[in-house]
Design a protein around this motif. Structure first.
Motif, PDB file in Angstrom:
ATOM      1  N   ILE A 328       0.737   8.993  -5.546  1.00 24.00           N
ATOM      2  CA  ILE A 328       0.556   8.295  -4.286  1.00 24.00           C
ATOM      3  C   ILE A 328      -0.711   7.129  -4.154  1.00 24.00           C
ATOM      4  N   GLN A 329      -1.665   7.567  -4.785  1.00 22.87           N
ATOM      5  CA  GLN A 329      -2.717   6.683  -5.051  1.00 22.87           C
ATOM      6  C   GLN A 329      -2.712   5.353  -5.753  1.00 22.87           C
ATOM      7  N   LYS A 330      -1.733   5.695  -6.948  1.00 18.88           N
ATOM      8  CA  LYS A 330      -1.460   4.571  -7.652  1.00 18.88           C
ATOM      9  C   LYS A 330      -0.618   3.469  -6.838  1.00 18.88           C
ATOM     10  N   ARG A 331       0.195   3.788  -5.845  1.00 23.76           N
ATOM     11  CA  ARG A 331       0.993   2.877  -5.039  1.00 23.76           C
ATOM     12  C   ARG A 331       0.204   2.296  -3.857  1.00 23.76           C
ATOM     13  N   ALA A 332      -0.811   3.204  -3.373  1.00 24.55           N
ATOM     14  CA  ALA A 332      -1.372   3.114  -1.982  1.00 24.55           C
ATOM     15  C   ALA A 332      -2.713   2.374  -2.348  1.00 24.55           C
ATOM     16  N   VAL A 333      -3.693   3.443  -2.270  1.00 24.39           N
ATOM     17  CA  VAL A 333      -5.168   2.705  -2.417  1.00 24.39           C
ATOM     18  C   VAL A 333      -5.679   3.828  -3.348  1.00 24.39           C
ATOM     19  N   SER A 334      -6.224   3.320  -4.491  1.00 21.12           N
ATOM     20  CA  SER A 334      -6.733   4.150  -5.561  1.00 21.12           C
ATOM     21  C   SER A 334      -8.221   4.031  -5.441  1.00 21.12           C
ATOM     22  N   MET A 335      -8.902   5.344  -5.479  1.00 20.04           N
ATOM     23  CA  MET A 335     -10.150   5.783  -5.228  1.00 20.04           C
ATOM     24  C   MET A 335     -10.616   6.702  -6.342  1.00 20.04           C
ATOM     25  N   PRO A 336     -11.813   6.619  -7.019  1.00 15.88           N
ATOM     26  CA  PRO A 336     -11.974   7.503  -7.992  1.00 15.88           C
ATOM     27  C   PRO A 336     -12.455   8.745  -7.437  1.00 15.88           C
ATOM     28  N   PRO A 337     -11.971  10.023  -7.788  1.00 16.87           N
ATOM     29  CA  PRO A 337     -12.460  11.247  -7.106  1.00 16.87           C
ATOM     30  C   PRO A 337     -13.836  11.420  -7.048  1.00 16.87           C
ATOM     31  N   ALA A 338     -14.566  10.990  -7.848  1.00 17.63           N
ATOM     32  CA  ALA A 338     -16.198  11.346  -7.707  1.00 17.63           C
ATOM     33  C   ALA A 338     -16.653  10.571  -6.566  1.00 17.63           C
ATOM     34  N   LEU A 339     -16.108   9.239  -6.372  1.00 18.47           N
ATOM     35  CA  LEU A 339     -16.494   8.227  -5.255  1.00 18.47           C
ATOM     36  C   LEU A 339     -16.076   9.032  -4.014  1.00 18.47           C
ATOM     37  N   THR A 340     -14.869   9.488  -3.972  1.00 17.99           N
ATOM     38  CA  THR A 340     -14.237  10.205  -2.652  1.00 17.99           C
ATOM     39  C   THR A 340     -15.314  11.096  -2.373  1.00 17.99           C
ATOM     40  N   ILE A 341     -15.723  12.167  -3.214  1.00 12.74           N
ATOM     41  CA  ILE A 341     -16.514  13.323  -2.672  1.00 12.74           C
ATOM     42  C   ILE A 341     -17.961  12.940  -2.300  1.00 12.74           C
ATOM     43  N   LEU A 342     -18.531  12.031  -3.237  1.00 13.97           N
ATOM     44  CA  LEU A 342     -19.795  11.398  -2.862  1.00 13.97           C
ATOM     45  C   LEU A 342     -19.722  10.714  -1.222  1.00 13.97           C
ATOM     46  N   SER A 343     -18.838   9.894  -1.038  1.00 18.58           N
ATOM     47  CA  SER A 343     -18.529   9.193   0.064  1.00 18.58           C
ATOM     48  C   SER A 343     -18.390  10.319   1.094  1.00 18.58           C
ATOM     49  N   GLN A 344     -17.945  11.628   1.133  1.00 17.89           N
ATOM     50  CA  GLN A 344     -17.570  12.764   2.172  1.00 17.89           C
ATOM     51  C   GLN A 344     -19.039  13.079   2.244  1.00 17.89           C
ATOM     52  N   THR A 345     -19.872  13.319   1.036  1.00 20.47           N
ATOM     53  CA  THR A 345     -21.278  13.920   1.521  1.00 20.47           C
ATOM     54  C   THR A 345     -22.206  13.042   2.023  1.00 20.47           C
ATOM     55  N   SER A 360     -13.021   8.958   3.557  1.00 16.63           N
ATOM     56  CA  SER A 360     -12.121   8.351   2.742  1.00 16.63           C
ATOM     57  C   SER A 360     -11.560   6.823   3.116  1.00 16.63           C
ATOM     58  N   PRO A 361     -11.098   6.737   4.466  1.00 18.97           N
ATOM     59  CA  PRO A 361     -10.694   5.535   4.656  1.00 18.97           C
ATOM     60  C   PRO A 361     -11.546   4.483   4.832  1.00 18.97           C
ATOM     61  N   ILE A 362     -13.008   4.752   5.360  1.00 21.19           N
ATOM     62  CA  ILE A 362     -14.244   4.001   5.273  1.00 21.19           C
ATOM     63  C   ILE A 362     -14.432   3.349   3.941  1.00 21.19           C
ATOM     64  N   THR A 363     -14.315   4.262   3.078  1.00 24.25           N
ATOM     65  CA  THR A 363     -14.793   3.923   1.639  1.00 24.25           C
ATOM     66  C   THR A 363     -13.725   2.963   1.139  1.00 24.25           C
ATOM     67  N   ALA A 364     -12.381   3.553   1.360  1.00 28.51           N
ATOM     68  CA  ALA A 364     -11.237   2.525   1.053  1.00 28.51           C
ATOM     69  C   ALA A 364     -11.575   1.029   1.607  1.00 28.51           C
ATOM     70  N   VAL A 365     -11.852   1.035   2.798  1.00 27.44           N
ATOM     71  CA  VAL A 365     -11.883  -0.471   3.529  1.00 27.44           C
ATOM     72  C   VAL A 365     -13.066  -1.275   2.735  1.00 27.44           C
ATOM     73  N   LEU A 366     -14.256  -0.467   2.552  1.00 23.38           N
ATOM     74  CA  LEU A 366     -15.525  -1.122   2.028  1.00 23.38           C
ATOM     75  C   LEU A 366     -15.075  -1.614   0.643  1.00 23.38           C
ATOM     76  N   LEU A 367     -14.540  -0.704  -0.269  1.00 26.36           N
ATOM     77  CA  LEU A 367     -14.048  -1.228  -1.613  1.00 26.36           C
ATOM     78  C   LEU A 367     -13.118  -2.487  -1.427  1.00 26.36           C
ATOM     79  N   ALA A 368     -12.222  -2.458  -0.510  1.00 24.94           N
ATOM     80  CA  ALA A 368     -11.287  -3.536  -0.380  1.00 24.94           C
ATOM     81  C   ALA A 368     -11.990  -4.830   0.051  1.00 24.94           C
ATOM     82  N   VAL A 369     -12.970  -4.861   1.144  1.00 30.36           N
ATOM     83  CA  VAL A 369     -13.882  -5.898   1.250  1.00 30.36           C
ATOM     84  C   VAL A 369     -14.666  -6.385   0.261  1.00 30.36           C
TER      85      VAL A 369
END
Length: 383
Positions: A328-345, A360-369
Motif C-alpha cells: 500500500i505504501q508503495k502505491r500511496a505515500v511511502s514513509m520510512p518506518p523509523a521516521l513514522t515512529i519518531l514523528s509519533q514520539t 503520520s499524515p502531518i509528516t507525509a504532508v511535510l515530506l511532500a511540501v
C-alpha cells in the motif's frame, strides 16, 4: 600636436584620459562590490525570514497546538467525505453537497444500528470483564503476598491500586475516587465536544473545498500564488493518497479480525473487528491499541481464549506489517518506518494524544511540501 580642447579623431586612442580597469565580464569593481553586497544582504534576509517563520510556527504549536490538531483532523474528515461523496455523485448524479449529506446520513444510520444491535451485548460483556478482572487481580494479589519479594512490591503500591500501602492520614479514599471520576467525565465530555467540532468542520470543508482553498490563496502575495496553489494541490493529493491507503489497510485488518474472532468463537466479533480496523489508523502503535479490548474480553472468557486471541492478532499484524502495508505504501505515500515512529514520539510529546494520532499524515504532508520546495539530490552528491 593635438588640441586638448577637441577630442581625437574617431579610431585614434585618447592620451588625456586614463583607461579604467574592467573585470572579465565587463563590469566595474564598484558595481561588483554593490552586487556582492546585495547578494549578502539577500542571504541575510532569507535567513531572517526563515528564523521568523520557524519562530511563528513554534509559537503556534506551543500555544495553539490543539487548535492545529483540530484543523488537521477536520481536513482528514473532509478528505474522506469528499472522496466517498465523489463516488456517490457519479453514481446517483447528485451535486457535491447533496452527495456529502447522503453519505453522512448513511454513516449515521449505520452507527445507530450498530449501537442498537450490539449495545446490550457490549454491556453484558463489560460486566463479565469486570468480574473476571476482579477475580484475576485478587488472585494475583494473593500470589504476590505469599512471596517475600512480591510482598515487598505490594507494600509500595497504594491500596487504591490494589496494593498494601496505606494512604496518608486524613486523606479520604472517597475524595480520590470522586476526583478521578470528575477528571474522567470532564475529559470524556471534552473529547466528545472536540469530535463534534471536527465532524461538523469536516462536513463543511467537504461540501465546498474550493471555497476554503481559494480563501487561503488570497492570503498569499500575488507573485507567490502559483507556488501556493501548487503546494495546496500537493497537500490535497498527499492527504488523499494517505487516507486512501490507510482506509484500505483498516478495512482489510478489520475484516480479517472479525472473521478470525468469529472463527474461534469470540463474542462481539464484529465490534472488535471495527475497533481493530479503526485503531489501525495509527501506524504500528495502533495495532496494540486495537488488540487490548479483544484480549480483555478473551480473559473474561478464559485463559485459552485469550491465548488464541493473542495468536490471531499476531498473525494479522504480521501479515499487515510485512505484506500488505509495504504494498500500500508503495502505491500511496511511502514513509520510512523509523521516521513514522519518531514523528509519533515528537508530535505526541508536544501536542499530546492528538499529535500522536495525526503524526503520520502531518509528516507525509511535510515530506511532500519539502520535496516540492527543494531540488533533488544529484547522483554524484548522494551518500
Amino acid at each position: 600636436m593635438a588640441d586638448p580642447d577637441y577630442p581625437p579623431p574617431k579610431g585614434q586612442p585618447s592620451h588625456t584620459a586614463e583607461a579604467k580597469p574592467a573585470s572579465a565580464d565587463g563590469t566595474q569593481p564598484a558595481v561588483q562590490a554593490i552586487l556582492a553586497l546585495e547578494h549578502t544582504l539577500g542571504r541575510f534576509y532569507r535567513l531572517a525570514c526563515l528564523v521568523v517563520a520557524l519562530a511563528v510556527v513554534s509559537l503556534l504549536v506551543s500555544t495553539g497546538g490543539p487548535v492545529l490538531m483540530v484543523v488537521c483532523a477536520s481536513a482528514l474528515v473532509a478528505v474522506v467525505l469528499h472522496g466517498a461523496a465523489q463516488g456517490i455523485a457519479r453514481l446517483l448524479r447528485l451535486p457535491q453537497w447533496a452527495s456529502v449529506l447522503v453519505l453522512v446520513s448513511a454513516l449515521g444510520v449505520a452507527i445507530t444500528a450498530l449501537v442498537r444491535i450490539f449495545g446490550p451485548e457490549i454491556m453484558v460483556q463489560a460486566g463479565h470483564l469486570r468480574s473476571a478482572l476482579e477475580v484475576q487481580i485478587r488472585t494475583l494479589r494473593d500470589t504476590l503476598n505469599t512471596d517475600a519479594f512480591g510482598h515487598f512490591v505490594m507494600d509500595h503500591i497504594p491500596q487504591s491500586m490494589g496494593g498494601n500501602q496505606i494512604g496518608t492520614p486524613g486523606h479520604a479514599v472517597g475524595a480520590d475516587f470522586t476526583g478521578s471520576m470528575t477528571n474522567v467525565l470532564t475529559s470524556t465530555f471534552g473529547s466528545v465536544g472536540t469530535m463534534i467540532v471536527i465532524v461538523i468542520a469536516g462536513i463543511y470543508f467537504a461540501v465546498s473545498p474550493r471555497l476554503y482553498a481559494n480563501g487561503l490563496l488570497r492570503l498569499v502575495p500575488e507573485p507567490h500564488r502559483p507556488l501556493g496553489r501548487k503546494l495546496l494541490l500537493t497537500i490535497a493529493h498527499t492527504l488523499g493518497a494517505w487516507v486512501a491507503g490507510q482506509m484500505l489497510d483498516m478495512t482489510v485488518v478489520g475484516f480479517l479480525t472479525w472473521w478470525g474472532l468469529w472463527a474461534i468463537g469470540m463474542p462481539l466479533a464484529l465490534p472488535l473487528g471495527l475497533v481493530a480496523g479503526t485503531a489501525n489508523f495509527i501506524p504500528y502503535l495502533g495495532a496494540f491499541l486495537g488488540a487490548a479490548p479483544a484480549l480483555l474480553i478473551g480473559l473474561s472468557v478464559g485463559t485459552k481464549q485469550a491465548v488464541m486471541v493473542l495468536g490471531l492478532y499476531a498473525v494479522i499484524q504480521t501479515f499487515e506489517g510485512y505484506v500488505m502495508s509495504p504494498f500500500i505504501q508503495k502505491r500511496a505515500v511511502s514513509m520510512p518506518p523509523a521516521l513514522t515512529i519518531l514523528s509519533q514520539t515528537i508530535f505526541g510529546a508536544f501536542l499530546g494524544v492528538w499529535g500522536f494520532i495525526f503524526a503520520s499524515p502531518i509528516t507525509a504532508v511535510l515530506l511532500a511540501v519539502a520535496t516540492q520546495l527543494s531540488k533533488p539530490v544529484k547522483p554524484q552528491d548522494e551518500v
